[in-house]
Every structure is written in C-alpha cells, then in structure tokens.
Design a protein around this motif. Structure first.
Motif, PDB file in Angstrom:
ATOM      1  N   GLN A   1      54.989  89.665  65.842  1.00  0.00           N
ATOM      2  CA  GLN A   1      55.563  90.574  64.783  1.00  0.00           C
ATOM      3  C   GLN A   1      57.055  90.727  64.817  1.00  0.00           C
ATOM      4  OE1 GLN A   1      52.776  93.935  64.752  1.00  0.00           O
ATOM      5  NE2 GLN A   1      51.412  92.705  63.569  1.00  0.00           N
ATOM      6  N   VAL A   2      57.386  90.738  66.057  1.00  0.00           N
ATOM      7  CA  VAL A   2      59.043  91.236  66.150  1.00  0.00           C
ATOM      8  C   VAL A   2      59.850  89.993  65.903  1.00  0.00           C
ATOM      9  CG1 VAL A   2      60.782  91.421  68.108  1.00  0.00           C
ATOM     10  CG2 VAL A   2      58.806  93.049  67.871  1.00  0.00           C
ATOM     11  N   VAL A   3      59.295  88.746  66.226  1.00  0.00           N
ATOM     12  CA  VAL A   3      59.844  87.362  66.104  1.00  0.00           C
ATOM     13  C   VAL A   3      59.716  87.298  64.655  1.00  0.00           C
ATOM     14  CG1 VAL A   3      59.638  85.135  66.465  1.00  0.00           C
ATOM     15  CG2 VAL A   3      59.420  86.432  68.341  1.00  0.00           C
ATOM     16  N   SER A   4      59.012  87.589  63.966  1.00  0.00           N
ATOM     17  CA  SER A   4      59.064  87.306  62.644  1.00  0.00           C
ATOM     18  C   SER A   4      60.165  88.250  61.791  1.00  0.00           C
ATOM     19  CB  SER A   4      57.363  87.604  61.974  1.00  0.00           C
ATOM     20  OG  SER A   4      56.678  86.765  62.282  1.00  0.00           O
ATOM     21  N   ARG A   5      60.028  89.554  62.291  1.00  0.00           N
ATOM     22  CA  ARG A   5      60.895  90.288  61.756  1.00  0.00           C
ATOM     23  C   ARG A   5      62.420  89.808  61.815  1.00  0.00           C
ATOM     24  NH1 ARG A   5      62.507  96.466  63.081  1.00  0.00           N
ATOM     25  NH2 ARG A   5      64.703  96.124  62.364  1.00  0.00           N
ATOM     26  N   LEU A   6      62.649  89.443  63.229  1.00  0.00           N
ATOM     27  CA  LEU A   6      64.020  88.785  63.411  1.00  0.00           C
ATOM     28  C   LEU A   6      64.468  87.414  62.680  1.00  0.00           C
ATOM     29  CD1 LEU A   6      63.801  88.975  67.294  1.00  0.00           C
ATOM     30  CD2 LEU A   6      65.381  90.404  66.025  1.00  0.00           C
ATOM     31  N   ASN A   7      63.311  86.816  62.264  1.00  0.00           N
ATOM     32  CA  ASN A   7      63.788  85.690  61.689  1.00  0.00           C
ATOM     33  C   ASN A   7      63.859  86.343  60.044  1.00  0.00           C
ATOM     34  OD1 ASN A   7      61.706  83.514  59.796  1.00  0.00           O
ATOM     35  ND2 ASN A   7      63.444  82.789  60.941  1.00  0.00           N
ATOM     36  N   GLY A   8      63.359  87.090  59.561  1.00  0.00           N
ATOM     37  CA  GLY A   8      63.475  87.629  58.144  1.00  0.00           C
ATOM     38  C   GLY A   8      64.865  88.192  58.108  1.00  0.00           C
ATOM     39  N   ASP A   9      65.345  88.671  59.379  1.00  0.00           N
ATOM     40  CA  ASP A   9      66.729  89.017  59.516  1.00  0.00           C
ATOM     41  C   ASP A   9      67.721  87.962  59.508  1.00  0.00           C
ATOM     42  OD1 ASP A   9      65.628  91.552  59.298  1.00  0.00           O
ATOM     43  OD2 ASP A   9      66.046  92.189  61.291  1.00  0.00           O
ATOM     44  N   GLY A  10      67.251  86.755  59.501  1.00  0.00           N
ATOM     45  CA  GLY A  10      68.386  85.715  59.553  1.00  0.00           C
ATOM     46  C   GLY A  10      68.389  84.857  60.590  1.00  0.00           C
ATOM     47  N   LEU A  11      67.568  85.220  61.828  1.00  0.00           N
ATOM     48  CA  LEU A  11      67.764  84.724  62.952  1.00  0.00           C
ATOM     49  C   LEU A  11      66.713  83.315  63.267  1.00  0.00           C
ATOM     50  CD1 LEU A  11      68.383  84.561  66.153  1.00  0.00           C
ATOM     51  CD2 LEU A  11      66.385  85.756  66.596  1.00  0.00           C
ATOM     52  N   SER A  12      67.488  82.028  63.425  1.00  0.00           N
ATOM     53  CA  SER A  12      66.654  80.847  63.655  1.00  0.00           C
ATOM     54  C   SER A  12      65.683  80.887  64.845  1.00  0.00           C
ATOM     55  CB  SER A  12      67.582  79.565  63.470  1.00  0.00           C
ATOM     56  OG  SER A  12      68.246  79.818  62.488  1.00  0.00           O
ATOM     57  N   VAL A  13      64.495  80.418  64.860  1.00  0.00           N
ATOM     58  CA  VAL A  13      63.697  80.487  66.101  1.00  0.00           C
ATOM     59  C   VAL A  13      62.823  79.144  66.245  1.00  0.00           C
ATOM     60  CG1 VAL A  13      61.815  81.724  67.181  1.00  0.00           C
ATOM     61  CG2 VAL A  13      63.365  82.803  65.501  1.00  0.00           C
ATOM     62  N   LEU A  14      62.684  78.891  67.274  1.00  0.00           N
ATOM     63  CA  LEU A  14      61.996  77.705  67.756  1.00  0.00           C
ATOM     64  C   LEU A  14      60.815  78.277  68.780  1.00  0.00           C
ATOM     65  CD1 LEU A  14      61.352  74.599  67.731  1.00  0.00           C
ATOM     66  CD2 LEU A  14      62.875  74.480  69.675  1.00  0.00           C
ATOM     67  N   VAL A  15      59.779  78.185  68.614  1.00  0.00           N
ATOM     68  CA  VAL A  15      58.804  78.704  69.410  1.00  0.00           C
ATOM     69  C   VAL A  15      57.720  77.738  70.100  1.00  0.00           C
ATOM     70  CG1 VAL A  15      57.450  79.710  67.703  1.00  0.00           C
ATOM     71  CG2 VAL A  15      57.283  80.692  69.819  1.00  0.00           C
ATOM     72  N   ALA A  16      57.707  77.759  71.312  1.00  0.00           N
ATOM     73  CA  ALA A  16      56.767  76.751  71.926  1.00  0.00           C
ATOM     74  C   ALA A  16      55.511  77.667  72.272  1.00  0.00           C
ATOM     75  CB  ALA A  16      57.088  76.342  73.299  1.00  0.00           C
ATOM     76  N   GLU A  17      54.314  77.395  71.984  1.00  0.00           N
ATOM     77  CA  GLU A  17      53.196  78.217  71.899  1.00  0.00           C
ATOM     78  C   GLU A  17      51.831  77.525  71.848  1.00  0.00           C
ATOM     79  OE1 GLU A  17      52.820  81.768  72.001  1.00  0.00           O
ATOM     80  OE2 GLU A  17      51.028  80.910  72.730  1.00  0.00           O
ATOM     81  N   GLN A  18      51.142  77.841  73.065  1.00  0.00           N
ATOM     82  CA  GLN A  18      49.863  77.087  73.243  1.00  0.00           C
ATOM     83  C   GLN A  18      48.822  77.710  72.150  1.00  0.00           C
ATOM     84  OE1 GLN A  18      47.457  76.327  76.545  1.00  0.00           O
ATOM     85  NE2 GLN A  18      49.399  76.873  77.871  1.00  0.00           N
ATOM     86  N   ASN A  19      49.074  78.978  71.415  1.00  0.00           N
ATOM     87  CA  ASN A  19      48.264  79.746  70.614  1.00  0.00           C
ATOM     88  C   ASN A  19      48.681  79.020  69.210  1.00  0.00           C
ATOM     89  OD1 ASN A  19      46.715  81.427  68.911  1.00  0.00           O
ATOM     90  ND2 ASN A  19      46.945  83.119  70.349  1.00  0.00           N
ATOM     91  N   ALA A  20      47.942  78.146  68.766  1.00  0.00           N
ATOM     92  CA  ALA A  20      48.369  77.418  67.524  1.00  0.00           C
ATOM     93  C   ALA A  20      48.276  78.031  66.405  1.00  0.00           C
ATOM     94  CB  ALA A  20      47.653  76.088  67.267  1.00  0.00           C
ATOM     95  N   ALA A  21      47.197  78.591  66.251  1.00  0.00           N
ATOM     96  CA  ALA A  21      46.898  79.551  65.111  1.00  0.00           C
ATOM     97  C   ALA A  21      47.698  80.702  64.944  1.00  0.00           C
ATOM     98  CB  ALA A  21      45.636  80.154  65.107  1.00  0.00           C
ATOM     99  N   LEU A  22      48.150  81.317  65.770  1.00  0.00           N
ATOM    100  CA  LEU A  22      49.081  82.337  65.827  1.00  0.00           C
ATOM    101  C   LEU A  22      50.544  82.007  65.529  1.00  0.00           C
ATOM    102  CD1 LEU A  22      49.231  85.398  66.531  1.00  0.00           C
ATOM    103  CD2 LEU A  22      50.548  84.901  68.610  1.00  0.00           C
ATOM    104  N   ALA A  23      51.017  80.796  66.366  1.00  0.00           N
ATOM    105  CA  ALA A  23      52.320  80.347  66.051  1.00  0.00           C
ATOM    106  C   ALA A  23      52.458  79.822  64.429  1.00  0.00           C
ATOM    107  CB  ALA A  23      52.286  79.353  67.217  1.00  0.00           C
ATOM    108  N   ILE A  24      51.510  79.134  64.053  1.00  0.00           N
ATOM    109  CA  ILE A  24      51.820  78.443  62.892  1.00  0.00           C
ATOM    110  C   ILE A  24      51.652  79.692  61.835  1.00  0.00           C
ATOM    111  CG2 ILE A  24      50.507  76.902  61.169  1.00  0.00           C
ATOM    112  CD1 ILE A  24      50.061  75.208  63.460  1.00  0.00           C
ATOM    113  N   SER A  25      50.816  80.587  61.871  1.00  0.00           N
ATOM    114  CA  SER A  25      50.872  81.612  60.776  1.00  0.00           C
ATOM    115  C   SER A  25      52.015  82.564  60.795  1.00  0.00           C
ATOM    116  CB  SER A  25      49.667  82.710  61.126  1.00  0.00           C
ATOM    117  OG  SER A  25      49.824  83.452  62.411  1.00  0.00           O
ATOM    118  N   HIS A  26      52.683  82.243  61.843  1.00  0.00           N
ATOM    119  CA  HIS A  26      54.439  83.233  61.888  1.00  0.00           C
ATOM    120  C   HIS A  26      55.245  81.994  61.418  1.00  0.00           C
ATOM    121  CE1 HIS A  26      52.055  86.385  63.739  1.00  0.00           C
ATOM    122  NE2 HIS A  26      52.887  87.105  63.301  1.00  0.00           N
TER     123      HIS A  26
END
Lengths: 262, 291, 338
Positions: free
Chosen positions: A179-204
């Motif tokens: 949620q924090v990462v999404s919020r930061l992204n909403g504020d304009g930060l570009s993010v690349l996230v490596a994640e095993q939990n595909a569902a979670l990663a993709i939903s964000h």
C-alpha cells in the motif's frame, strides 16, 4: 525513465543467468517482475543497481548510460535499490541507517531535504519514529523492511527497485508495504518491484513482466510460458491466474515475440 | 604513594598512546576487515618525522604536528592506492593482504634505517617547562599534554564517527558494504578516508610518544603490540574502550616495571595480548563496530 | 575485504595433474639425491656454509609452509619453536653433558610438545588474529631468551663448539646431516600434503566450515599441522645451533619469524619446493649484492610487495603458470595444424 536492453549477467565465473533481458520502466509507472524462485528477478534487480556487472547490454537511466557506473553512483543519480534481505547495518540505530540514506541528496540542501524526507518516512511508517534509537538489527523482519524502504526514500529516489520486499513477512505486513509503495507511486515515484507473490504484485502494478526460465540460458521457455498462462505453474490461487491475463502483460527474455516486436 | 601517583601519570600518558594505536588499528579493521601489521611502523614514521622536523629543522611543535599529518596522509595514500586497492582488484585473499601490511612495515623500517641510521634519537619535550606540582605530586607537564592531546584526538574521531554523515557512512561501509553502496555512499573513497584517518591517528601517536621514549626505526613493534593488545582487550569494538584498555596496559606496564621487574614488564603486555586473543568471544570478531 | 574474496591461491596449490605427477615424483627423487651429494661436490668451505644456511632456512620455511600454505593460518611466531629446538639442544649438551643425538631428539620432541600444548589456546583464535597470537608468543619467547640469563646466557647466548660436542669426525660431516634433515623434512611435508590428508589440508584453508561439515576432523588436523610444524622448526633450530656453534636471542627473534614468512611468500605460499627456492633467494641475494648492505631489508620488503601484487603464487607459482600457458599455446598450435 529506465531502459535496459540486452542485459546479460551471471555470478562469479558461472554461466549467464540473464539472456538478453529487456526492462523498460516509464516515468511514474509501477512495474512488477514476477516469476518463480530462481527465475532471475533478483539478478535483474541486482544488475540494474550495479551490484552485479552487466556482461553485455545497456542500462540507460534518464538518458544517461549507466551500464558501467558503480552501485553508489547509480544511487546518487536516483536509481535506488531496496535489496533482497534488507541489507541494513544491524548494529547501527534506525536513525543512523536512515541518515546514511541521505548521502545522495545534494550537499547544499541536504539538511532541509533530509528533514522533509524524514517527515514523510515517519508518516508512512510511524513505528520507525518510535524505534529510531534502537539498533536496526533488533527490529522485526517487517520493520526492518520498512527501514530498508525508508532508507532509500531518504535519498529522494526517482526510481525505486524493490527486490522481494515480501520475503519472510506476514501477509498483513506485506499488504501494508505494498500500500505504501502504491501511495508513493501515486505521488509520482517510478517503481520496479521483483515479487514472487504475483497476484499481489500485479494488483498494485500498471505493468508486469514475467521473468521466466526463457531468461535462463539452459531451459526452453515456450512450454513454461504456456503452462503458466493456463495457470498451472504459479499457484492454485485463482487471483493469480486472472492477474496473469492482464492486457498489458509483457514477456521478457530473448525468445519473447513481444520483446522483439517492441 | 607519591611515586605511585607519578608512575600512574606516566602510565596514563603512555597508555593513551597505546589507545591511539588501537584506534588506528580498529579504523582500518572495521572498514576493510584487514588486520594491519604496519601499525607500529606507521607510528615510527610519525615519530621519525617529528624528530626530523623538530630536532633537525628546528620547527615549532604546531608545524611539526602539521608535518606529521601530511606525511601520514601520503603514507596512507601510498598504501591504499599502491598496494591495497590493486590487491583488492586482483581478488587477492585476505591473508596475502595481511602479509602485505607486514612487508609495507618492513619497507618503512628499512627506509628509515637507510635514511637516518638505526639508533634511537632523543626528541625534545613538547613543553620544556618544569614539572608542576599538584597536591604534592610533581608531574611532567608533557605527560599531561600528551594525555590531553590523545584524548582530544579520540574525541574528534568519536565525533566524526557518530555526528558527521561521512563518519556514519564509513561505519556503514564497514558493517555492510552492500547497504552503503545501495545508499549512494562512495565506498572506495570512504575506504581511503579510513586509511588516512587510521594512519594520521597512529602517526600523531608516534609524534606524541617521541619526546618520552625517543624516535628510532625499530621503535614500532613494541608499541604496536601494546596497541593491538589494547584493541583486543577493548573488545575490538568502540573507540573509547580501546583507549581505556590502552590506559590500563600503560598503567600495568609502568607499575609492574617499577614494582616487579623492568626486564619482564614487556612479557606482561605480550601475555595480556595473548590471553585477550584466546579469551576473545567469537561474537566480537564477527560483528562490527558500534561507535 | 568481503569474505568472498576470490582465492587465486587455490589454483596454484592444486595438486599437479595426473599425467605429470610421476614426472614430479622422479624430479623430487633426483633432486633429493643431488642435494645429498652436494656437500661432497662443493669445494669451498664458504659455499658449504651457504648450502647449510639455505638448508636450515628451508626446513624452517617448510614448517611455516605446512601451517600457512596448507591451512591459511599465518604464524608470526615460528621462531619460538626454532628457539625451543636450538636452546634445548644447546643447553642439554653444554650444561648437562647429554650426547648430541639424544639432545637432538629431546629438543625436537620438546618443539612438538610445546606446539601441541600451545595449539590448544592458539586454535581458539580465529582467522588473522592467530597471526597476532603467534606474534605475542614469539615475543614472549624472545624476551625470555634475553632475560633468563642463568638458563639462556642472555644476550651472550650459549657457545656450542662443534669439536667438543659433535667430535671432529661428525663435525666434518655435519653438512650431510643438515641436507639429510632437509630431505627428510621435504618428504615428510610432501607425504602429508599429497594423500587424502593433503586434500583435507586444502579444505581447511579454503573452507574450514565446509571441511568440518564433510567430516574432516578440523581441529585434530590443525593440531597435527601445528605439532609437526613445531617439530620441524625445532629441528631447524637444533641444526642452526651446531652450524653457527652459538645460540643468541637475535637469531630466534621476531626478525627471524618475519624472514621465514618472506621466504614462504617469495618461493610460493603453498609450495614445498617454494620453501627451498625462497630460502635460496634470501641467502644468496645478499651474498651477490654485497653492496646493498643495509638496503637488504628494503629490497626484500619491496620484492615481497611486488610478488604479492604481480606474482601471488611466488616464484614457483609464476613458473607454473608460465609452463601452463606454454603448454596451452602448444596444444592450441597442434589443433590448428591438425
């Protein structure tokens, strides 16, 4: 923002683990790299951050070629990695760990911007303010992950690469961190996230790369891709399968037709 | 009792120097994991520089200290860029680097012998004034000055490591190289800073000790061993613990050479080092510095 | 340094390939025979003295090679065991009138025994702190040699005239005894490091935790290496005492420990023959370059730094990699012609 093409990298004198991998993250995007354990997500993250040298290929960040730049130089330019396993200075206090994060800020405005960033970090993770005098090593895993993200935020990154942020954390904490990462992204930060939990990663995420064994030199990828699309490999969770069929889903690896077309 | 107090004052002064050597040793150890055996010879270089500038060129003490710092900086850069970094780049094993520090020390000693000859030279006291009496105990002014300068130096180092961003970043480099790098810390440059800081502290220790025991090419080993002992006894960790351990060793040395036997006093210091190493808990060796 | 520093040494120290192993064995046999015959061939007393110098340094260096080269442990106190050998033998013969051979056996046994006892505290010290521990040990022994005047004779040391204690017949043939000891020491170290136990030694150096996990009795092997190293150093001390006919603290001090280390680095850290070659360099170079005089230490210090930087396998490692690259170009040439 970030364009990496034809990346090859590997460990020690070993074979290439990445085979001509391409990664593109646009400004303001949040992009997920999903895939099985050992598929090469972390290798991509480490290569982009300069912890592993790229054996070939180019990494262009904001128009500058950073392929040969050291990790610390990339961080100072705003390409910042939150490494797998947190990599904190365990015996230093939380406040000191965060202080180290302010190194990339320009000297003239460091004091002012460090204070601003600290305010943001404490707002995002109130627990860190409470624990600022404690050694980082004494914190729980989730809190340590917060420190690692906060440390990166202290340096005002422009692109944040998160390498397995959910590793070993309780589901509730994982959700909070995303949620924090999404919020930061909403504020304009570009993010690349490596994640095993595909569902979670993709939903964000706005985009997702699937890192599969096609990026690994030794295995044939096509069958893997198909079985994955049918939902056989990632897991039994329905969400994941649905998520995987997002329209913007981009494949990576040199055999990927989409990559060639792009 | 008076004798005891006078011995104690000299012991504290000498022990503060051992503490500085320990500090120099710890700074490089924590930044790079390297056990620097050239510590004693670097101290010798400081003492010899002080001797040349003070006795042969007749400069004042402030200029002498400045000269010592400059020489220390040069030696640190030579060691870092001429030996250490090339070896790191070639992936040399740590034991080779440890041997390299020994060889570097050997070269320093040999160069000093060639330059000035292998004898011990007297060096004028920092303050030539008469001993001052406090409560019936007369003390050498210079013992007090040496102790004060050493502790001020340690205070500065402590300030650097806890209150400045460069200092905190340097600790981060020592504790977790990856953490430092991903945070944008210029790792290679900070390791050079660590070398410079370590050598400066050690060489200034040499300049401080020269008025007490003189300066000579072969003076380094005995003091270095006591510095190593102080570092290990202090738990290989914090700045001030090494100083306290150094003072303890200085006191033990002074008192035992007066009350027991001056001939066997060195053995006591060596035995302290040996026992401290044997009893050093494994935890201390692996974890990093706290301050 | 990161703990994952690449160990370039491993490659150098790896046992020779199977095909050339037999060749190496015969080279070692022939070398040994030649060495044993050398005292008969060498005409001048001066050169004979140098030969013995080299042989004694070689034995001492082999003791360090065993410890350093094969377990990665740096000892800066090898002179302590050297002193135990030299002084025990000298004291037994002069003060107690013990016959030379018995004194030698006792001295070497004492060297091994003291190494065995000291290995218990020493092996509690890990990594590069062990070097500090052995440094302290060497300095303690050196101080005692100077201060225990009634036993050691202090700075004057103990005179050990060969004609009295060895008898003129043995005295005349002493060079054979010295090279004989070297050959024995060489083959002892060779056999210790070449069989399965040799592999265990390499494992101890490169990855002690892994070795322990594979069931190598790490502590027992390290203790054994220490003990044999102590015995070899003591034997060198025994020979030195008769060779120079006097023992003084200077010959058994910190300087000696450092010199042995230099020999091992110059020759090649994990190489048996490197110990002998390094010893020859340390003995002959100052003889050839007499004009160096006081510059000797500077030259050796710089030489060692140069070797560590450019030739980390020492002279032997350098020759080996040269041969390897020659062989490679030859085979690739054959491929081209075929």
């Amino acid at each position: 923002m970030l364009e990496a093409h034809g990346l090859r990298a590997g460990y020690g004198k070993g074979p290439d683990v990445l085979l001509d991998a391409d990664v593109v993250v646009g400004t303001g995007e949040i992009v997920a790299m999903i895939g099985l354990n050992g598929a090469g997500k972390s290798t991509i993250a480490r290569t982009l951050a300069g912890l592993l040298p790229a054996r070939s290929g180019r990494i262009v960040f904001d128009g500058d070629d950073l392929t040969r730049a050291t990790t610390d130089e990339r961080a100072r330019r705003g390409l910042m990695l939150v490494p797998e396993g947190r990599e904190l200075c365990a015996s230093m206090t939380v406040a000191e760990n965060l202080a180290v994060g302010t190194v990339p800020l320009p000297r003239a405005e460091r004091r002012r911007r460090a204070a601003e960033n600290l305010g943001l970090v404490h707002e995002l993770f109130p627990i860190l303010e409470e624990k600022r005098r404690q050694p980082a090593g004494s914190l729980s895993g989730g809190q340590q992950q917060m420190v690692a993200i906060a440390r990166a935020l202290m340096g005002s990154p422009r692109l944040l690469i998160l390498d397995e942020p959910s590793l070993g954390l309780a589901p509730l904490l994982v959700r909070e961190i995303f949620q924090v990462v999404s919020r930061l992204n909403g504020d304009g930060l570009s993010v690349l996230v490596a994640e095993q939990n595909a569902a979670l990663a993709i939903s964000h995420s706005s985009q997702a790369y699937h890192i599969e064994l096609g990026a690994v030199s030794t295995t044939d990828a096509t069958s893997e891709q198909r079985s994955l699309l049918k939902g056989g490999v990632v897991g039994d969770d329905r969400d994941e399968v649905v998520a995987l069929q997002l329209p913007d889903y981009r494949w990576m690896g040199r055999r990927s037709p989409e990559a060639v077309a792009r | 009792m008076t004798t005891f107090l006078q011995l104690a004052v000299s012991g504290i002064a000498l022990g503060s120097i051992y503490g500085l050597v320990a500090l120099g040793f710890l700074v490089i150890y924590h930044a790079t994991g390297l056990v620097n055996f050239a510590q004693g010879q670097l101290l010798m270089a400081g003492a010899m520089t002080a001797y040349v500038l003070l006795m042969q060129l007749d400069l004042g003490y402030p200029l002498v200290l400045l000269g010592v710092v400059v020489v220390a900086l040069l030696l640190a850069l030579v060691f870092r860029y001429g030996i250490h970094r090339p070896m790191v780049r070639r992936g040399a094993p740590t034991e080779n680097m440890v041997v390299a520090t020994i060889a570097f020390g050997l070269v320093l000693t040999a160069a000093a012998e060639l330059g000035i000859g292998n004898t011990r030279y007297g060096v004028d006291p920092i303050f030539p004034g008469a001993p001052i009496a406090i409560g019936g105990v007369s003390m050498q002014t210079q013992s007090i000055v040496i102790t004060a300068v050493a502790w001020v130096l340690v205070g500065l180092v402590w300030f650097f490591f806890t209150k400045t961003l460069t200092g905190v970043s340097l600790r981060a480099v020592g504790l977790n190289r990856t953490a430092a790098a991903v945070s944008g810390v210029r790792v290679s440059r900070l390791i050079t800073v660590a070398f410079a800081l370590s050598v400066i502290v050690t060489a200034v220790g040499g300049a401080l000790v020269a008025p007490i025991i003189g300066a000579g090419p072969s003076m380094g080993l005995a003091i270095a061993v006591k510095g190593f002992a102080a570092a290990v006894l202090g738990g290989m960790s914090s700045v001030y613990r090494g100083m306290v351990a150094g003072v303890a060793i200085g006191l033990i040395e002074m008192l035992s050479s007066y009350y027991i036997s001056s001939a066997y006093a060195p053995v006591i210091a060596y035995t302290i080092l040996f026992l401290a190493l044997v009893l050093m808990p494994a935890r201390v060796r692996k974890s990093g510095a706290t301050a | 340094m990161s703990t994952t520093a690449i160990r370039t040494q491993t490659e150098i120290a790896r046992p020779v390939r199977h095909g050339s192993r037999r060749a190496v064995f015969w080279a070692e046999v022939i070398g040994s025979v030649v060495l044993l015959a050398l005292p008969a061939i060498i005409p001048s007393a001066y050169q004979l003295r140098l030969l013995q110098d080299v042989a004694i340094w070689s034995i001492l260096a082999l003791s360090l090679t065993l410890i350093f080269g094969y377990t990665g442990q740096i000892s800066l106190g090898q002179a302590a065991f050297y002193a135990v050998g030299g002084y025990t033998s000298a004291i037994l013969q002069t003060a107690l009138g013990v016959p030379a051979p018995i004194a030698w056996v006792v001295a070497i046994a004492l060297g091994m025994g003291s190494a065995l006892i000291l290995s218990f505290p020493l092996l509690r010290i890990h990594g590069h702190f062990l070097a500090l521990g052995t440094l302290a040990l060497g300095l303690i022994v050196e101080t005692l040699l100077v201060q225990l005047v009634p036993v050691t004779g202090g700075h004057d040391g103990i005179l050990l005239p060969g004609a009295i204690h060895l008898g003129p017949w043995v005295q005349a043939r002493f060079p054979y005894i010295v090279v004989g000891f070297l050959v024995l020491a060489y083959w002892l170290v060779r056999n210790l490091t070449q069989r399965g136990m040799g592999r265990a030694f390499f494992a101890l150096r490169d990855d002690p935790d892994g070795a322990a996990a594979l069931g190598v009795p790490v502590t027992r092997y390290k203790t054994l290496v220490f003990m044999i190293g102590g015995g070899l150093a003591a034997a060198a001390g025994v020979l030195y005492a008769h060779h120079t006919q006097v023992v003084t603290p200077e010959a058994f001090g910190f300087g000696t420990s450092i010199e042995v280390l230099l020999i091992v680095i110059i020759g090649g850290m994990s190489s048996r023959i490197g110990a002998v070659i390094g010893a020859a360099v340390i003995v002959f170079v100052p003889e050839w370059l007499q004009f160096l005089q006081e510059g000797e230490n500077l030259v050796f210090g710089l030489l060692v730094l140069g070797i560590l930087l450019f030739l980390p396998g020492g002279l032997v490692g350098g020759v080996r990699s040269a041969i390897r690259s020659l062989r490679r170009t030859r085979t690739s040439g054959e491929e081209v012609s075929a």
